[in-house]
Motif scaffolding. Sequence first.
Motif, PDB file in Angstrom:
ATOM      1  N   GLY A  49       0.790  -1.177   0.518  1.00 36.31           N
ATOM      2  CA  GLY A  49       0.320   0.244  -0.172  1.00 36.31           C
ATOM      3  C   GLY A  49       1.127   1.193  -0.126  1.00 36.31           C
ATOM      4  N   ILE A  50       0.584   2.465  -0.375  1.00 34.52           N
ATOM      5  CA  ILE A  50       1.031   3.117  -0.712  1.00 34.52           C
ATOM      6  C   ILE A  50       0.613   4.337  -0.473  1.00 34.52           C
ATOM      7  CG2 ILE A  50       2.182   5.220  -2.173  1.00 34.52           C
ATOM      8  CD1 ILE A  50       3.678   3.069  -3.742  1.00 34.52           C
ATOM      9  N   CYS A  51       0.430   5.666   0.486  1.00 32.14           N
ATOM     10  CA  CYS A  51      -0.335   6.525   0.979  1.00 32.14           C
ATOM     11  C   CYS A  51       0.370   8.114  -0.111  1.00 32.14           C
ATOM     12  CB  CYS A  51      -0.024   6.236   2.653  1.00 32.14           C
ATOM     13  SG  CYS A  51      -0.735   5.522   3.458  1.00 32.14           S
ATOM     14  N   HIS A  52      -0.856   8.486   0.029  1.00 34.22           N
ATOM     15  CA  HIS A  52      -0.587   9.691  -1.148  1.00 34.22           C
ATOM     16  C   HIS A  52      -0.254  10.817  -0.555  1.00 34.22           C
ATOM     17  CE1 HIS A  52       0.466   7.095  -4.721  1.00 34.22           C
ATOM     18  NE2 HIS A  52      -1.023   6.021  -4.548  1.00 34.22           N
ATOM     19  N   SER A  53      -0.785  10.870   0.666  1.00 36.25           N
ATOM     20  CA  SER A  53      -1.512  12.128   1.167  1.00 36.25           C
ATOM     21  C   SER A  53      -1.911  12.122   2.977  1.00 36.25           C
ATOM     22  CB  SER A  53      -2.328  13.355   0.941  1.00 36.25           C
ATOM     23  OG  SER A  53      -3.264  12.380   0.773  1.00 36.25           O
ATOM     24  N   TYR A  54      -1.297  12.943   3.637  1.00 36.64           N
ATOM     25  CA  TYR A  54      -2.150  12.176   5.176  1.00 36.64           C
ATOM     26  C   TYR A  54      -3.468  13.270   5.451  1.00 36.64           C
ATOM     27  CZ  TYR A  54       1.989   9.454   4.980  1.00 36.64           C
ATOM     28  OH  TYR A  54       2.390   7.806   4.916  1.00 36.64           O
ATOM     29  N   MET A  61      -4.435   9.306   3.430  1.00 34.43           N
ATOM     30  CA  MET A  61      -5.423   9.082   2.611  1.00 34.43           C
ATOM     31  C   MET A  61      -5.476   9.010   1.730  1.00 34.43           C
ATOM     32  SD  MET A  61      -7.480  12.671   2.340  1.00 34.43           S
ATOM     33  CE  MET A  61      -7.520  12.869   0.196  1.00 34.43           C
ATOM     34  N   LEU A  63      -7.625   6.094  -0.612  1.00 31.15           N
ATOM     35  CA  LEU A  63      -8.029   5.957  -0.967  1.00 31.15           C
ATOM     36  C   LEU A  63      -9.589   7.093  -1.832  1.00 31.15           C
ATOM     37  CD1 LEU A  63      -9.421   2.802   0.470  1.00 31.15           C
ATOM     38  CD2 LEU A  63      -7.460   2.974  -1.214  1.00 31.15           C
ATOM     39  N   ASN A 106      -2.057  10.261  -9.487  1.00 34.29           N
ATOM     40  CA  ASN A 106      -1.428  10.112  -7.850  1.00 34.29           C
ATOM     41  C   ASN A 106      -1.241  10.674  -6.984  1.00 34.29           C
ATOM     42  OD1 ASN A 106       0.472   7.824  -7.333  1.00 34.29           O
ATOM     43  ND2 ASN A 106       2.029   8.827  -7.648  1.00 34.29           N
ATOM     44  N   VAL A 107      -3.125  10.235  -6.417  1.00 37.66           N
ATOM     45  CA  VAL A 107      -3.419  10.887  -5.458  1.00 37.66           C
ATOM     46  C   VAL A 107      -3.933  10.376  -4.617  1.00 37.66           C
ATOM     47  CG1 VAL A 107      -3.235  13.426  -5.911  1.00 37.66           C
ATOM     48  CG2 VAL A 107      -4.917  12.621  -5.869  1.00 37.66           C
ATOM     49  N   VAL A 108      -4.333   9.022  -5.268  1.00 44.27           N
ATOM     50  CA  VAL A 108      -5.236   8.077  -4.617  1.00 44.27           C
ATOM     51  C   VAL A 108      -4.820   6.841  -5.321  1.00 44.27           C
ATOM     52  CG1 VAL A 108      -7.198   9.356  -4.022  1.00 44.27           C
ATOM     53  CG2 VAL A 108      -6.931   8.316  -6.448  1.00 44.27           C
ATOM     54  N   GLU A 109      -5.132   5.674  -4.177  1.00 40.12           N
ATOM     55  CA  GLU A 109      -4.472   4.232  -4.665  1.00 40.12           C
ATOM     56  C   GLU A 109      -5.258   3.231  -5.112  1.00 40.12           C
ATOM     57  OE1 GLU A 109      -1.370   4.110  -4.394  1.00 40.12           O
ATOM     58  OE2 GLU A 109      -1.504   1.651  -4.671  1.00 40.12           O
TER      59      GLU A 109
ATOM     60  N   TYR B  74      10.165   5.322  -3.038  1.00 39.78           N
ATOM     61  CA  TYR B  74       9.424   5.004  -2.223  1.00 39.78           C
ATOM     62  C   TYR B  74       8.318   6.841  -2.008  1.00 39.78           C
ATOM     63  CZ  TYR B  74       5.715   4.448   1.444  1.00 39.78           C
ATOM     64  OH  TYR B  74       3.887   3.838   1.877  1.00 39.78           O
ATOM     65  N   GLN B  78       5.308   8.645  -3.485  1.00 37.14           N
ATOM     66  CA  GLN B  78       3.726   8.287  -2.437  1.00 37.14           C
ATOM     67  C   GLN B  78       3.468  10.296  -3.384  1.00 37.14           C
ATOM     68  OE1 GLN B  78       5.804   8.571   1.392  1.00 37.14           O
ATOM     69  NE2 GLN B  78       3.903   7.921   1.980  1.00 37.14           N
ATOM     70  N   PHE B  79       4.922  10.575  -3.664  1.00 36.64           N
ATOM     71  CA  PHE B  79       4.312  11.946  -4.177  1.00 36.64           C
ATOM     72  C   PHE B  79       4.704  13.160  -5.254  1.00 36.64           C
ATOM     73  CE2 PHE B  79       5.738  12.286   0.830  1.00 36.64           C
ATOM     74  CZ  PHE B  79       3.772  11.968   1.612  1.00 36.64           C
ATOM     75  N   THR B  80       4.842  12.087  -6.148  1.00 34.79           N
ATOM     76  CA  THR B  80       4.674  12.562  -7.406  1.00 34.79           C
ATOM     77  C   THR B  80       3.147  12.747  -8.319  1.00 34.79           C
ATOM     78  OG1 THR B  80       6.856  11.635  -7.183  1.00 34.79           O
ATOM     79  CG2 THR B  80       5.921  12.559  -9.672  1.00 34.79           C
ATOM     80  N   ARG B  81       2.592  14.017  -8.962  1.00 36.17           N
ATOM     81  CA  ARG B  81       2.107  14.188  -8.885  1.00 36.17           C
ATOM     82  C   ARG B  81       1.624  14.577 -10.584  1.00 36.17           C
ATOM     83  NH1 ARG B  81       0.761  13.020  -3.701  1.00 36.17           N
ATOM     84  NH2 ARG B  81       0.179  14.109  -2.514  1.00 36.17           N
ATOM     85  N   THR B  82       1.040  13.437 -11.274  1.00 38.73           N
ATOM     86  CA  THR B  82       1.306  13.041 -12.199  1.00 38.73           C
ATOM     87  C   THR B  82      -0.168  13.684 -13.278  1.00 38.73           C
ATOM     88  OG1 THR B  82       0.299  10.907 -12.198  1.00 38.73           O
ATOM     89  CG2 THR B  82       3.036  10.536 -12.454  1.00 38.73           C
ATOM     90  N   PHE B 189       1.112  14.369  12.422  1.00 38.80           N
ATOM     91  CA  PHE B 189       0.887  14.961  10.855  1.00 38.80           C
ATOM     92  C   PHE B 189       2.062  14.702  10.126  1.00 38.80           C
ATOM     93  CE2 PHE B 189       0.218  18.166   8.354  1.00 38.80           C
ATOM     94  CZ  PHE B 189       0.056  17.436   6.915  1.00 38.80           C
ATOM     95  N   ILE B 193       4.094  13.328   7.285  1.00 38.12           N
ATOM     96  CA  ILE B 193       5.230  14.610   5.492  1.00 38.12           C
ATOM     97  C   ILE B 193       6.158  15.418   6.399  1.00 38.12           C
ATOM     98  CG2 ILE B 193       4.422  15.201   3.802  1.00 38.12           C
ATOM     99  CD1 ILE B 193       1.383  14.857   3.977  1.00 38.12           C
ATOM    100  N   GLU B 208      -1.494  20.107   0.919  1.00 38.86           N
ATOM    101  CA  GLU B 208      -1.116  19.143   2.481  1.00 38.86           C
ATOM    102  C   GLU B 208      -0.360  20.229   3.239  1.00 38.86           C
ATOM    103  OE1 GLU B 208      -1.524  15.913   0.046  1.00 38.86           O
ATOM    104  OE2 GLU B 208      -0.580  17.992  -0.390  1.00 38.86           O
TER     105      GLU B 208
END
Lengths: 438, 220
Positions: A49-54, A61, A63, A106-109, B74, B78-82, B189, B193, B208
């Motif tokens: 699982g990868i978390c893209h934000s919190y 967060m 999903l 790429n903000v949700v999994e 990793y 997680q944080f690359t926005r496309t 938090f 991050i 964020e």
Amino acid sequence: MPSTLEKIRVLGENSKYDICASTASSRTDKYPKLFGDSEQRIGAVESGGICHSYTPDGRCMSLFKTLYTNKCIYSCKYCFSYNSKKKMSFTPEEYARVFMKLYSMNVVEGIFISSAVCGSADATTEEMLEAIRLLRFKYNFQGYVHFKCLPGVSQYLLKEAISLSDRISINTEASTKDHLAQIAEQKDFNNDIITRQRWLKQLRIKNNEKAIKAMRDKNQDNHLKYQEKMIKDRREDGYKKFRWDGAPILNSGQTTQFVVGAAENETDYDLLKRIDWGYKKIDLRRAYFSSFIPIEGTPLEGKHPAPLSREHRLYQSDWLLRIYHYKLEDLKEILTEEGNLPKGDPKIFLARRYFKDHDPVDPNSATYQELLRIPGIGPISAKRIINLRTSNFVFNRRQDLKSVGVVLKRAEPFLVINGQNQTTLNKFIDTNDNKIAP
Amino acid sequence: MKKERDDKDPLKVVGCARGHSHEELIRNLPRHRDFTPFLNQQIKKIPEVILRNSGNPIAKKINCMMREVSTEAYRAKQFTRTEINNHGVLYGVVSLKHRVIDLVLNYFHERWPECVICLYNEQTIKTTIIDEKGIIKEFNSPLKKIVEKVSNDRPNIPYFNDIQFSGEKIFETLYNSQFISERENQTFFNKMIPDKCYRLPGMRGGVEKRFRNKRINDYF
């Protein structure tokens, strides 16, 4: 007609008390084409699982978590929908496209789809399934889907939901029929919830047996035979022997969620008893707890919120039942008179109680179960200790234990290392007259 | 395969629980920006027992380097926005100090196997692409130019251009809707991050970050 953005805002807010893991699938390439055989597939499942934000409370967060609709025929006293003035619904196409847009960023999994009951459970579930069908077969999405079943839904819809999702759940909300009646009087505990959970178990086993048999006939793969065994294999006490059973269909199994502290007189023991039943009888993968937070305009508005520490203690105890394989009777012994867990780590209370009648253990001779009873030693470090002992390694330094991952600060009082046990000042005090012993 | 263990060597036995094998190190350590061929030679000479002992200074250094490599990969996932255009080109910006761009590209390729993925690395000022067949190529041109060039060769397939809101706006709305004020926990938090992650391209000016900045009214 509300805009898509408004729908995300309102329906997202209505679902924020639903809890789910980031992504919890161990689905692999071994089972290709589960969701359509198009070569233009999109999406994949990461086992970790990868978390893209919190969110600012630190929760992951990852999903796309919104309700499908907040128009509800039920009036549960704790629920956001009770007083929600803005009623709206997604359309299946709108829901699917918004998700795909977010996925491309790429903000949700994956997806967590839940809903209020609009009209009837079956009608709403049909619409939710339509959205998932679009995702799976029109957009060829192969990623993670957590499907929240509605209470009272028909078996044929559950069957379809199982074949389209990675994880499925039905909110139990309360531990018993009486407690549920206090907070959601229209829901029938046994019929709407428990029966559906039993169905989910049966359908999952049946579908997986069928799928594995078909794949085995095709591939003659012995590995699948092993997995078939894993799905069936259970401990004597009912708990799963393996965390992941390797099932191709509904890989992440069934979960449930409780609202902690909403019903009067609902104790921690009631909740633990219910999840223990779940692990034994319905193949529950895990349980989630959500501390009750009063919502303005609901009948429970004036009720005190449940402390978050209670939720935390329940999670700790759940871990002890599920991962450490403690018995419910063990946990019962440390409960307070009211039937709640004491303040503090339940494992430390259990260890103190156990080591009152037992001597501290030597890591060189203790069994796996004894090692697990020691705070600071988890399943992984216990396994490492046992493995090293089979290689004739002798633990005679604190450092040896530290290097296999034992938290010495917690473990030392219960261990004998090189013939010595950590002592405390209390041991030198004569308890009868509070004098220091010679 | 069962590992052979020397019963007389406690370091070897204890060390089996942690650390990296020779093969893992030889495969992954060259990804680190400070990696030198000399270090590679050194690793080959040192027995695995020592490499696995986290108390040893060289093992400590190597473990630290390995951790930096895996963390960077990793964090990038997680944080690359496309963004995706109508020609099936998915593109974004990364800031990678170590040589992990192939790991990040493969991650996106797994998700969008029919798309061409273009990632611009701010550190190396290079654009790297992975095509549908999984072949990786590196260019010295800026991202925009590469995306245009790749798009020209591909058919026009409208993806999500009928959605009237920008992706950022949709995500911001979703993100704001999930926050439960009663459970606010800034320490947790910040742990999830870390500050350094806000320097990543996908996070700059992200929602964020905005959440962390208190407005003047919050102090009254």
